[in-house]
Design a protein around this motif. Structure first.
Motif, mmCIF file in Angstrom:
data_model
loop_
_atom_site.group_PDB
_atom_site.id
_atom_site.type_symbol
_atom_site.label_atom_id
_atom_site.label_comp_id
_atom_site.label_asym_id
_atom_site.label_seq_id
_atom_site.Cartn_x
_atom_site.Cartn_y
_atom_site.Cartn_z
ATOM 1 N N PHE A 58 -24.178 -50.296 4.824
ATOM 2 C CA PHE A 58 -25.132 -49.844 5.832
ATOM 3 C C PHE A 58 -26.539 -49.959 5.244
ATOM 4 C CE2 PHE A 58 -21.171 -47.434 6.437
ATOM 5 C CZ PHE A 58 -20.890 -47.720 7.769
ATOM 6 N N CYS A 59 -27.479 -50.465 6.029
ATOM 7 C CA CYS A 59 -28.821 -50.731 5.508
ATOM 8 C C CYS A 59 -29.883 -49.919 6.230
ATOM 9 C CB CYS A 59 -29.159 -52.214 5.627
ATOM 10 S SG CYS A 59 -28.167 -53.268 4.568
ATOM 11 N N SER A 60 -30.829 -49.415 5.442
ATOM 12 C CA SER A 60 -31.915 -48.635 6.037
ATOM 13 C C SER A 60 -32.828 -49.502 6.882
ATOM 14 C CB SER A 60 -32.722 -47.925 4.944
ATOM 15 O OG SER A 60 -33.274 -48.851 4.024
ATOM 16 N N GLY A 61 -32.826 -50.802 6.617
ATOM 17 C CA GLY A 61 -33.719 -51.691 7.347
ATOM 18 C C GLY A 61 -33.118 -52.384 8.552
ATOM 19 N N THR A 62 -31.816 -52.178 8.818
ATOM 20 C CA THR A 62 -31.179 -52.908 9.919
ATOM 21 C C THR A 62 -30.610 -52.009 11.008
ATOM 22 O OG1 THR A 62 -29.035 -53.000 8.767
ATOM 23 C CG2 THR A 62 -30.571 -54.824 8.394
ATOM 24 N N GLY A 63 -30.815 -50.702 10.904
ATOM 25 C CA GLY A 63 -30.421 -49.811 11.988
ATOM 26 C C GLY A 63 -29.052 -49.200 11.865
ATOM 27 N N ASP A 64 -28.140 -49.841 11.138
ATOM 28 C CA ASP A 64 -26.782 -49.289 11.096
ATOM 29 C C ASP A 64 -26.702 -48.037 10.222
ATOM 30 O OD1 ASP A 64 -27.100 -50.806 8.777
ATOM 31 O OD2 ASP A 64 -25.167 -51.817 8.939
ATOM 32 N N MET A 65 -27.573 -47.931 9.212
ATOM 33 C CA MET A 65 -27.617 -46.703 8.431
ATOM 34 C C MET A 65 -28.150 -45.552 9.273
ATOM 35 S SD MET A 65 -29.572 -45.848 4.837
ATOM 36 C CE MET A 65 -28.515 -46.872 3.814
ATOM 37 N N LEU A 66 -29.160 -45.823 10.070
ATOM 38 C CA LEU A 66 -29.698 -44.809 10.983
ATOM 39 C C LEU A 66 -28.621 -44.337 11.947
ATOM 40 C CD1 LEU A 66 -31.899 -43.168 12.423
ATOM 41 C CD2 LEU A 66 -32.560 -45.279 13.627
ATOM 42 N N LYS A 98 -22.091 -32.838 12.185
ATOM 43 C CA LYS A 98 -22.312 -31.782 11.202
ATOM 44 C C LYS A 98 -23.809 -31.532 11.058
ATOM 45 C CE LYS A 98 -20.658 -30.214 6.705
ATOM 46 N NZ LYS A 98 -19.765 -30.549 5.561
ATOM 47 N N PRO A 99 -24.394 -30.793 11.986
ATOM 48 C CA PRO A 99 -25.836 -30.503 11.924
ATOM 49 C C PRO A 99 -26.208 -29.812 10.612
ATOM 50 C CG PRO A 99 -24.912 -29.865 14.045
ATOM 51 C CD PRO A 99 -23.745 -30.196 13.163
ATOM 52 N N GLY A 100 -27.396 -30.123 10.136
ATOM 53 C CA GLY A 100 -27.863 -29.485 8.914
ATOM 54 C C GLY A 100 -27.312 -30.085 7.648
ATOM 55 N N ASN A 101 -26.646 -31.240 7.744
ATOM 56 C CA ASN A 101 -26.120 -31.881 6.531
ATOM 57 C C ASN A 101 -27.264 -32.351 5.634
ATOM 58 O OD1 ASN A 101 -26.639 -34.955 6.825
ATOM 59 N ND2 ASN A 101 -25.832 -34.361 8.828
ATOM 60 N N VAL A 102 -26.930 -32.730 4.420
ATOM 61 C CA VAL A 102 -27.934 -33.041 3.412
ATOM 62 C C VAL A 102 -28.779 -34.275 3.756
ATOM 63 C CG1 VAL A 102 -26.412 -34.491 2.010
ATOM 64 C CG2 VAL A 102 -28.249 -33.192 0.900
ATOM 65 N N LEU A 103 -28.296 -35.128 4.659
ATOM 66 C CA LEU A 103 -29.040 -36.329 5.044
ATOM 67 C C LEU A 103 -29.845 -36.161 6.330
ATOM 68 C CD1 LEU A 103 -26.414 -39.141 4.272
ATOM 69 C CD2 LEU A 103 -28.290 -38.323 2.827
ATOM 70 N N ALA A 104 -29.617 -35.074 7.050
ATOM 71 C CA ALA A 104 -30.267 -34.900 8.358
ATOM 72 C C ALA A 104 -31.783 -34.935 8.262
ATOM 73 C CB ALA A 104 -29.796 -33.599 9.002
ATOM 74 N N LYS A 105 -32.321 -34.395 7.185
ATOM 75 C CA LYS A 105 -33.779 -34.334 7.041
ATOM 76 C C LYS A 105 -34.424 -35.707 6.901
ATOM 77 C CE LYS A 105 -33.511 -33.351 2.035
ATOM 78 N NZ LYS A 105 -32.064 -33.034 1.972
ATOM 79 N N TYR A 106 -33.612 -36.733 6.622
ATOM 80 C CA TYR A 106 -34.154 -38.082 6.465
ATOM 81 C C TYR A 106 -34.173 -38.878 7.766
ATOM 82 C CZ TYR A 106 -33.560 -37.231 1.455
ATOM 83 O OH TYR A 106 -33.632 -36.712 0.186
ATOM 84 N N LEU A 107 -33.696 -38.310 8.851
ATOM 85 C CA LEU A 107 -33.642 -39.061 10.111
ATOM 86 C C LEU A 107 -35.018 -39.565 10.558
ATOM 87 C CD1 LEU A 107 -30.892 -37.179 12.129
ATOM 88 C CD2 LEU A 107 -30.868 -39.589 11.431
ATOM 89 N N PRO A 108 -36.081 -38.750 10.521
ATOM 90 C CA PRO A 108 -37.394 -39.294 10.914
ATOM 91 C C PRO A 108 -37.809 -40.487 10.054
ATOM 92 C CG PRO A 108 -37.450 -36.902 10.873
ATOM 93 C CD PRO A 108 -36.149 -37.305 10.248
ATOM 94 N N ALA A 109 -37.568 -40.411 8.749
ATOM 95 C CA ALA A 109 -37.929 -41.515 7.863
ATOM 96 C C ALA A 109 -37.084 -42.749 8.159
ATOM 97 C CB ALA A 109 -37.761 -41.094 6.405
ATOM 98 N N LEU A 110 -35.795 -42.561 8.411
ATOM 99 C CA LEU A 110 -34.929 -43.703 8.714
ATOM 100 C C LEU A 110 -35.363 -44.397 9.995
ATOM 101 C CD1 LEU A 110 -31.440 -42.239 7.729
ATOM 102 C CD2 LEU A 110 -32.608 -44.164 6.626
ATOM 103 N N ARG A 111 -35.846 -43.633 10.951
ATOM 104 C CA ARG A 111 -36.352 -44.250 12.190
ATOM 105 C C ARG A 111 -37.620 -45.048 11.916
ATOM 106 N NH1 ARG A 111 -34.946 -38.770 14.283
ATOM 107 N NH2 ARG A 111 -32.869 -38.983 15.243
ATOM 108 N N GLU A 112 -38.438 -44.556 10.996
ATOM 109 C CA GLU A 112 -39.696 -45.236 10.688
ATOM 110 C C GLU A 112 -39.478 -46.532 9.905
ATOM 111 O OE1 GLU A 112 -42.935 -44.690 11.516
ATOM 112 O OE2 GLU A 112 -42.123 -43.211 12.926
ATOM 113 N N VAL A 113 -38.522 -46.537 8.990
ATOM 114 C CA VAL A 113 -38.334 -47.719 8.135
ATOM 115 C C VAL A 113 -37.411 -48.756 8.756
ATOM 116 C CG1 VAL A 113 -38.739 -46.354 6.059
ATOM 117 C CG2 VAL A 113 -36.382 -46.750 6.825
ATOM 118 N N ASP A 114 -36.775 -48.430 9.870
ATOM 119 C CA ASP A 114 -35.880 -49.376 10.531
ATOM 120 C C ASP A 114 -36.629 -50.676 10.819
ATOM 121 O OD1 ASP A 114 -33.735 -50.508 11.839
ATOM 122 O OD2 ASP A 114 -34.031 -49.398 13.698
ATOM 123 N N GLY A 115 -36.045 -51.785 10.406
ATOM 124 C CA GLY A 115 -36.673 -53.089 10.602
ATOM 125 C C GLY A 115 -37.531 -53.535 9.435
#
Length: 269
Positions: free
Chosen positions: A83-91, A101-118
């Motif tokens: 899964f890649c941060s730049g191709t959308g599938d990681m997001l 599972k709300p509040g998981n350790v990766l949830a806080k990175y969702l805004p950043a993953l949306r920004e770096v997509d592409g």
């Protein structure tokens, strides 16, 4: 959709390709069995085959926590299918995990993953994202999310298209491996573009063609697509793996299986 770390290392010269010359004889193959790649035993083989190319290991279940930037322009590559941060599938994966599972350790990175997509950017991810990915990988819920996204995005579509085209287990695997590496978008090297290119040379069994002839045409088109990107230009995962099975007429991917990827030998008994 990603470039394997092994492919990239080979391209950079870190691994010498020692692929043997393959026989040009094509064996006469028996018709494919009704069971396809989605048969549990065959699916396990598919996971091992992909892992041999992506991670130099048959232990695909040991890859949930894998993460690194392999400098292929796709940002971080991680998990069992890359899964890649730049191709959308990681997001998509982290969104699914967070929905479950709300509040998981990766949830806080969702805004950043949306920004770096592409892009290949790490903005908002460094320095702790790799550490937190590894932590999440110990959670069975995250492991299941990886399994489910792999199936939804890559495995199930390839098996469905393979069955529609009338190809057996090996053919379905060649589709799966192509979708894993190239994705299923509209660009010239995507799975659908590879299949379209093959259609210019042969017909799949569902259209009255020979399965062996069709798969050779598909693999020819796949090799062409791989050579369009420097990081994919080593085609041994086709030449010394999939072609080997096809030349032996093993359309059902029946063990024992012996193959090489980037010069390394593998065996499934």
């Amino acid at each position: 959709m990603h470039t394997s770390r092994r492919t990239l290392l080979t391209f950079l010269g870190a691994t010498a390709l020692t692929a043997p010359l393959l026989s040009t004889r094509i064996a006469t193959a028996a018709p494919s069995a009704a069971a396809g790649l989605d048969d549990p035993a065959k699916k396990e083989i598919a996971m091992q085959l992909v892992s041999s190319a992506e991670n130099s290991s048959l232990d695909w279940k040991g890859q949930y926590g894998y993460i690194e930037d392999i400098d292929d322009g796709r940002g971080y590559t991680a998990g069992i299918i890359g899964f890649c941060s730049g191709t959308g599938d990681m997001l998509d994966l982290v969104e699914l995990y967070t929905a479950r599972k709300p509040g998981n350790v990766l949830a806080k990175y969702l805004p950043a993953l949306r920004e770096v997509d592409g892009s290949d950017s790490h903005d908002g991810l460094d320095p702790n994202f790799p550490r937190d990915w590894a932590r999440a990988a110990q959670d069975s819920a995250f492991q299941q999310a990886q399994n489910d996204e792999r199936d939804r995005v890559y495995f199930n579509p390839s098996v469905s298209q393979g069955k529609a085209d009338g190809v057996g287990t090996l053919g379905q695997f060649t589709y799966y491996d192509a979708i894993v590496m190239h994705g299923d978008g509209s660009d010239p090297t995507s799975f659908r573009s590879i299949r379209k290119r093959a259609l210019g040379k042969a017909k799949p069994p569902a259209q009255g063609g020979s399965e062996v002839t069709w798969l050779n045409a598909f693999l020819d088109a796949r090799v062409w697509a791989m050579r369009q990107e420097e990081a994919h230009s080593d085609t041994s995962r086709v030449d010394t793996a999939q072609r080997v099975f096809l030349k032996k007429g093993n359309l059902n991917l029946d063990p024992p299986l012996d193959w090489k990827v980037y010069g390394e030998s593998f065996h499934i008994g």
